[in-house]
Design a protein around this motif. Structure first.
Motif, PDB file in Angstrom:
ATOM      1  N   ILE A   1     -67.712 -20.382  67.375  1.00 44.71           N
ATOM      2  CA  ILE A   1     -69.035 -20.766  66.886  1.00 44.71           C
ATOM      3  C   ILE A   1     -69.818 -19.530  66.469  1.00 44.71           C
ATOM      4  O   ILE A   1     -70.526 -19.527  65.445  1.00 44.71           O
ATOM      5  CB  ILE A   1     -69.799 -21.549  67.965  1.00 44.71           C
ATOM      6  N   ARG A   2     -69.684 -18.451  67.225  1.00 43.81           N
ATOM      7  CA  ARG A   2     -70.349 -17.190  66.860  1.00 43.81           C
ATOM      8  C   ARG A   2     -69.880 -16.718  65.481  1.00 43.81           C
ATOM      9  O   ARG A   2     -70.689 -16.331  64.640  1.00 43.81           O
ATOM     10  CB  ARG A   2     -70.049 -16.133  67.922  1.00 43.81           C
ATOM     11  N   ASP A   3     -68.554 -16.771  65.254  1.00 43.77           N
ATOM     12  CA  ASP A   3     -68.019 -16.357  63.952  1.00 43.77           C
ATOM     13  C   ASP A   3     -68.538 -17.260  62.831  1.00 43.77           C
ATOM     14  O   ASP A   3     -68.865 -16.786  61.737  1.00 43.77           O
ATOM     15  CB  ASP A   3     -66.488 -16.401  63.973  1.00 43.77           C
ATOM     16  N   LYS A   4     -68.614 -18.563  63.105  1.00 47.02           N
ATOM     17  CA  LYS A   4     -69.111 -19.508  62.103  1.00 47.02           C
ATOM     18  C   LYS A   4     -70.531 -19.140  61.691  1.00 47.02           C
ATOM     19  O   LYS A   4     -70.855 -19.102  60.491  1.00 47.02           O
ATOM     20  CB  LYS A   4     -69.077 -20.929  62.674  1.00 47.02           C
ATOM     21  N   TRP A   5     -71.409 -18.860  62.681  1.00 44.04           N
ATOM     22  CA  TRP A   5     -72.802 -18.573  62.357  1.00 44.04           C
ATOM     23  C   TRP A   5     -72.993 -17.178  61.794  1.00 44.04           C
ATOM     24  O   TRP A   5     -73.933 -16.928  61.039  1.00 44.04           O
ATOM     25  CB  TRP A   5     -73.687 -18.840  63.575  1.00 44.04           C
TER      26      TRP A   5
ATOM     27  N   TYR B   1     -74.113 -16.029  73.775  1.00 48.23           N
ATOM     28  CA  TYR B   1     -72.798 -15.634  73.281  1.00 48.23           C
ATOM     29  C   TYR B   1     -72.402 -16.343  71.994  1.00 48.23           C
ATOM     30  O   TYR B   1     -71.522 -15.868  71.273  1.00 48.23           O
ATOM     31  CB  TYR B   1     -71.747 -15.858  74.360  1.00 48.23           C
ATOM     32  N   ALA B   2     -73.005 -17.489  71.676  1.00 50.70           N
ATOM     33  CA  ALA B   2     -72.696 -18.171  70.414  1.00 50.70           C
ATOM     34  C   ALA B   2     -73.562 -17.665  69.279  1.00 50.70           C
ATOM     35  O   ALA B   2     -73.379 -18.047  68.130  1.00 50.70           O
ATOM     36  CB  ALA B   2     -72.876 -19.685  70.572  1.00 50.70           C
TER      37      ALA B   2
ATOM     38  N   LEU C   1     -80.037 -22.779  67.081  1.00 52.51           N
ATOM     39  CA  LEU C   1     -79.253 -23.629  66.201  1.00 52.51           C
ATOM     40  C   LEU C   1     -77.763 -23.474  66.475  1.00 52.51           C
ATOM     41  O   LEU C   1     -77.011 -24.451  66.447  1.00 52.51           O
ATOM     42  CB  LEU C   1     -79.567 -23.295  64.744  1.00 52.51           C
ATOM     43  N   SER C   2     -77.302 -22.262  66.757  1.00 56.13           N
ATOM     44  CA  SER C   2     -75.882 -22.055  67.040  1.00 56.13           C
ATOM     45  C   SER C   2     -75.480 -22.736  68.337  1.00 56.13           C
ATOM     46  O   SER C   2     -74.384 -23.288  68.438  1.00 56.13           O
ATOM     47  CB  SER C   2     -75.548 -20.563  67.091  1.00 56.13           C
TER      48      SER C   2
END
Length: 251
Positions: A42-46, A131-132, A186-187
């Motif tokens: 999810i972190r990479d997505k955002w 962390y996200a 939001l993440s």
């Protein structure tokens, strides 16, 4: 105050406070290892969402219409402006407009918070928040986190910087933009939706984050800007450039 903000009012009407708290204490759970391992994805997505400079007008307008509908409001006329400076100048001359951004945000975010807080233990919610979030600073492994205040650079930070560059703009009197989100929030909403908590309405704000820049919601009219073609931060993480049509509007 006796009542926790986690407790939806409609639940209190159906059950006694003691019964509800007992139920929550049993049902709120930790995250499973597979779910914890999913946080970096999810972190990479955002991180990609923050970097992406693509404006998708059709997607943005569909999300705006859906946001109004979700909040029980009539559809509005959507007006696209060149950049946030143009939008702010327009809004400065329209004090008659009735802001509905807060109503829409509260309708969406309060629902998401209730669902998450009713199912997940608070410590795990805080971990996901930090962390996200691609722009959060995790200070140490003891969950000492500094939540991101720059993740909403499409809105709050850019407006603050514009006010510095154009002191005659009374930006402090303006209502918040519709996507008055911080990526930290939001993440993590998106994360819990992805692991199966039923908060489909968060996709409305995700679509806005991915498809446009600022978006101010009023009765009968919505003011929207495209994304900047470039966004730059200095070594301290401070916003130094918002580029539209080759011009840094902060300068």
């Amino acid at each position: 105050m006796l009542l926790s903000t986690d407790i939806p009012p409609q639940v209190i009407k159906r059950e006694s406070l003691a019964q509800y708290l007992a139920k929550v204490s049993i049902e709120r759970r930790k995250l499973a290892k597979l779910e914890v391992d999913f946080i970096p994805q999810i972190r990479d997505k955002w991180d990609k969402i923050l970097v992406d400079r693509t404006t998708d007008r059709e997607r943005a307008e569909k999300a705006i219409d859906a946001c109004y509908l979700y909040a029980g409001l009539n559809r509005s006329r959507i007006l696209w402006t060149e950049n946030p400076l143009t939008a702010l100048t327009f809004l400065m001359n329209r004090p008659d407009l009735v802001d509905v951004s807060s109503r829409i945000l509260h309708q969406i975010c309060d629902t998401c918070d209730r669902e998450i807080n009713g199912q997940i233990q608070p410590a795990f919610i805080d971990v996901v928040k930090a962390y996200a979030n691609p722009r959060a600073l995790v200070l140490d492994e003891a969950q000492n986190m500094a939540f991101d205040l720059l993740g909403d650079f499409l809105n709050q930070v850019s407006i603050s910087e514009l006010q510095k560059s154009y002191p005659l703009l009374d930006t402090l009197s303006l209502p918040s933009a519709l996507q008055d989100y911080r990526i930290a929030y939001l993440s993590y909403f998106d994360y819990f939706h992805q692991i199966g908590i039923e908060i489909p309405q968060i996709q409305l704000l995700v679509d806005l984050a991915q498809s446009c820049g600022c978006c101010w919601a009023f009765e009968n009219i919505t003011i929207v800007t495209p994304k900047a073609s470039a966004v730059e931060f200095n070594g301290r993480g401070e916003l130094i450039a918002l580029v539209y049509d080759g011009i840094n509007i902060l300068k």
